[in-house]
Design a protein around this motif. Structure first.
Motif, mmCIF file in Angstrom:
data_model
loop_
_atom_site.group_PDB
_atom_site.id
_atom_site.type_symbol
_atom_site.label_atom_id
_atom_site.label_comp_id
_atom_site.label_asym_id
_atom_site.label_seq_id
_atom_site.Cartn_x
_atom_site.Cartn_y
_atom_site.Cartn_z
ATOM 1 N N TRP A 26 -23.460 -13.383 -3.708
ATOM 2 C CA TRP A 26 -23.644 -14.137 -2.313
ATOM 3 C C TRP A 26 -24.159 -15.341 -2.449
ATOM 4 N N LEU A 27 -23.554 -16.716 -1.806
ATOM 5 C CA LEU A 27 -23.945 -17.801 -1.625
ATOM 6 C C LEU A 27 -24.070 -18.319 -0.455
ATOM 7 N N ALA A 28 -25.294 -18.866 -0.167
ATOM 8 C CA ALA A 28 -25.442 -19.263 1.237
ATOM 9 C C ALA A 28 -25.714 -20.816 0.970
ATOM 10 N N THR A 29 -25.135 -21.798 1.923
ATOM 11 C CA THR A 29 -25.233 -23.156 1.722
ATOM 12 C C THR A 29 -25.825 -23.591 2.968
ATOM 13 N N THR A 30 -26.939 -24.430 2.808
ATOM 14 C CA THR A 30 -27.669 -25.042 4.190
ATOM 15 C C THR A 30 -27.400 -26.632 3.917
ATOM 16 N N ILE A 31 -27.142 -27.258 4.923
ATOM 17 C CA ILE A 31 -26.930 -28.560 4.812
ATOM 18 C C ILE A 31 -28.159 -29.562 5.391
ATOM 19 N N GLU A 32 -28.730 -30.374 4.795
ATOM 20 C CA GLU A 32 -29.744 -31.413 5.157
ATOM 21 C C GLU A 32 -29.195 -32.585 5.005
ATOM 22 N N HIS A 33 -29.642 -33.738 5.810
ATOM 23 C CA HIS A 33 -29.488 -35.061 5.759
ATOM 24 C C HIS A 33 -30.613 -35.730 5.245
ATOM 25 N N ARG A 34 -30.278 -36.387 4.113
ATOM 26 C CA ARG A 34 -31.123 -37.498 3.709
ATOM 27 C C ARG A 34 -30.848 -38.606 3.557
ATOM 28 N N ASP A 35 -31.419 -39.886 4.097
ATOM 29 C CA ASP A 35 -30.705 -41.248 3.709
ATOM 30 C C ASP A 35 -29.341 -41.288 4.267
ATOM 31 N N GLY A 36 -28.940 -40.540 5.289
ATOM 32 C CA GLY A 36 -27.754 -40.516 5.750
ATOM 33 C C GLY A 36 -26.555 -40.054 4.947
ATOM 34 N N ARG A 37 -27.022 -39.120 3.977
ATOM 35 C CA ARG A 37 -26.052 -38.444 3.049
ATOM 36 C C ARG A 37 -26.340 -36.808 3.196
ATOM 37 N N PRO A 38 -25.131 -36.313 3.255
ATOM 38 C CA PRO A 38 -25.382 -34.808 3.285
ATOM 39 C C PRO A 38 -25.623 -34.057 1.883
ATOM 40 N N ILE A 83 -27.882 -27.372 -0.053
ATOM 41 C CA ILE A 83 -29.141 -26.366 -0.662
ATOM 42 C C ILE A 83 -28.554 -24.983 -0.621
ATOM 43 N N PHE A 84 -28.614 -24.794 -1.901
ATOM 44 C CA PHE A 84 -27.875 -23.250 -2.134
ATOM 45 C C PHE A 84 -28.977 -22.024 -2.252
ATOM 46 N N ALA A 85 -28.685 -21.020 -1.836
ATOM 47 C CA ALA A 85 -29.447 -19.785 -2.094
ATOM 48 C C ALA A 85 -28.263 -18.643 -2.663
ATOM 49 N N GLY A 86 -28.741 -17.805 -3.381
ATOM 50 C CA GLY A 86 -28.031 -16.925 -3.750
ATOM 51 C C GLY A 86 -28.445 -15.601 -4.231
ATOM 52 N N ASP A 87 -27.831 -14.760 -4.598
ATOM 53 C CA ASP A 87 -28.133 -13.330 -5.328
ATOM 54 C C ASP A 87 -26.973 -12.746 -5.886
ATOM 55 N N SER A 88 -27.021 -11.695 -6.829
ATOM 56 C CA SER A 88 -26.148 -10.949 -7.199
ATOM 57 C C SER A 88 -26.751 -9.367 -7.519
ATOM 58 N N ASP A 89 -25.778 -8.367 -7.518
ATOM 59 C CA ASP A 89 -26.227 -7.160 -7.831
ATOM 60 C C ASP A 89 -26.399 -6.796 -9.205
ATOM 61 N N ALA A 90 -26.149 -7.820 -10.068
ATOM 62 C CA ALA A 90 -26.052 -7.686 -11.550
ATOM 63 C C ALA A 90 -27.180 -8.908 -12.113
ATOM 64 N N HIS A 91 -27.844 -8.222 -13.186
ATOM 65 C CA HIS A 91 -29.002 -8.892 -13.448
ATOM 66 C C HIS A 91 -28.589 -10.323 -14.065
ATOM 67 N N ILE A 92 -27.742 -10.204 -15.082
ATOM 68 C CA ILE A 92 -27.275 -11.434 -15.752
ATOM 69 C C ILE A 92 -26.552 -12.391 -14.966
ATOM 70 N N GLY A 94 -28.891 -14.397 -12.934
ATOM 71 C CA GLY A 94 -29.430 -15.430 -13.918
ATOM 72 C C GLY A 94 -28.403 -16.649 -13.783
ATOM 73 N N LEU A 95 -27.141 -16.429 -13.871
ATOM 74 C CA LEU A 95 -25.957 -17.316 -13.734
ATOM 75 C C LEU A 95 -26.389 -18.111 -12.688
ATOM 76 N N VAL A 96 -26.340 -17.327 -11.381
ATOM 77 C CA VAL A 96 -26.416 -17.941 -10.230
ATOM 78 C C VAL A 96 -27.690 -18.850 -10.087
ATOM 79 N N ALA A 97 -28.950 -18.570 -10.797
ATOM 80 C CA ALA A 97 -30.028 -19.420 -10.717
ATOM 81 C C ALA A 97 -29.816 -20.608 -11.624
ATOM 82 N N ILE A 98 -28.926 -20.490 -12.654
ATOM 83 C CA ILE A 98 -28.598 -21.805 -13.358
ATOM 84 C C ILE A 98 -27.862 -22.709 -12.357
ATOM 85 N N LEU A 99 -26.905 -22.267 -11.768
ATOM 86 C CA LEU A 99 -26.093 -23.035 -10.875
ATOM 87 C C LEU A 99 -27.193 -23.759 -9.757
ATOM 88 N N ILE A 100 -27.878 -22.808 -9.149
ATOM 89 C CA ILE A 100 -28.766 -23.291 -8.241
ATOM 90 C C ILE A 100 -29.698 -24.646 -8.723
#
Length: 150
Positions: A61-73, A76-85, A88-94
């Motif tokens: 699962w990946l959830a995306t939140t959008i913030e605006h900083r200096d007029g640019r979107p 922010i990603f959050a994620g999870d998986s049911d498999a340990h490795i 970890g890959l989700v963590a690297i991408l985040i």
């Protein structure tokens, strides 16, 4: 919905450096699993079909939140998986993509980092395909945000 972040994720530069210090792939696998354990807990209400990443053998699962900083979107990603490795890959991408402007995410090449870390040669083809699916989803979210901003 704003996702809570209780702890700071490991910065991508630290992940790259730590990988270079680990010669043994068993140690690298343990490190990837540890990165996944450090992810901010993913809320149950975010485990929806809309947040599920298609193309992964494991549930991701990946959830995306959008913030605006200096007029640019900024995404922010959050994620999870049911498999340990995979978690970890989700963590690297985040670590690589979260908190960056959408335009930068669209231009980033996470697959190059995947290969640089040696993950492509040491993970099953299914996990490699799942990583590509996660990258595609994050890029698609960034592209959609940019299209809306026009």
């Amino acid at each position: 919905m704003q996702l809570e972040t209780n702890s700071r994720p490991t910065p991508i530069d630290d992940i790259i450096e730590n990988f270079s210090l680990l010669d043994d792939w068993d140690d690298r696998y343990r490190y990837v699993i540890e990165l996944g354990r450090k992810l901010t807990p993913f809320p149950d209400e975010q485990r929806t079909d809309a947040n599920k990443v298609e193309g992964c053998v494991s549930q991701v699962w990946l959830a995306t939140t959008i913030e605006h900083r200096d007029g640019r979107p900024v995404l922010i990603f959050a994620g999870d998986s049911d498999a340990h490795i995979v978690r970890g890959l989700v963590a690297i991408l985040i670590a690589l993509l979260s908190g960056r402007p959408a335009a930068e995410i669209s231009g980033e090449n996470p697959l190059a980092l995947f290969e640089r870390l040696g993950l492509g040669a040491h993970l099953t083809p299914q996990r490699s395909n799942g990583f590509r699916s996660m990258v595609s989803r994050m890029r698609a979210d960034a592209t959609a945000v940019l299209a809306e901003a026009r």
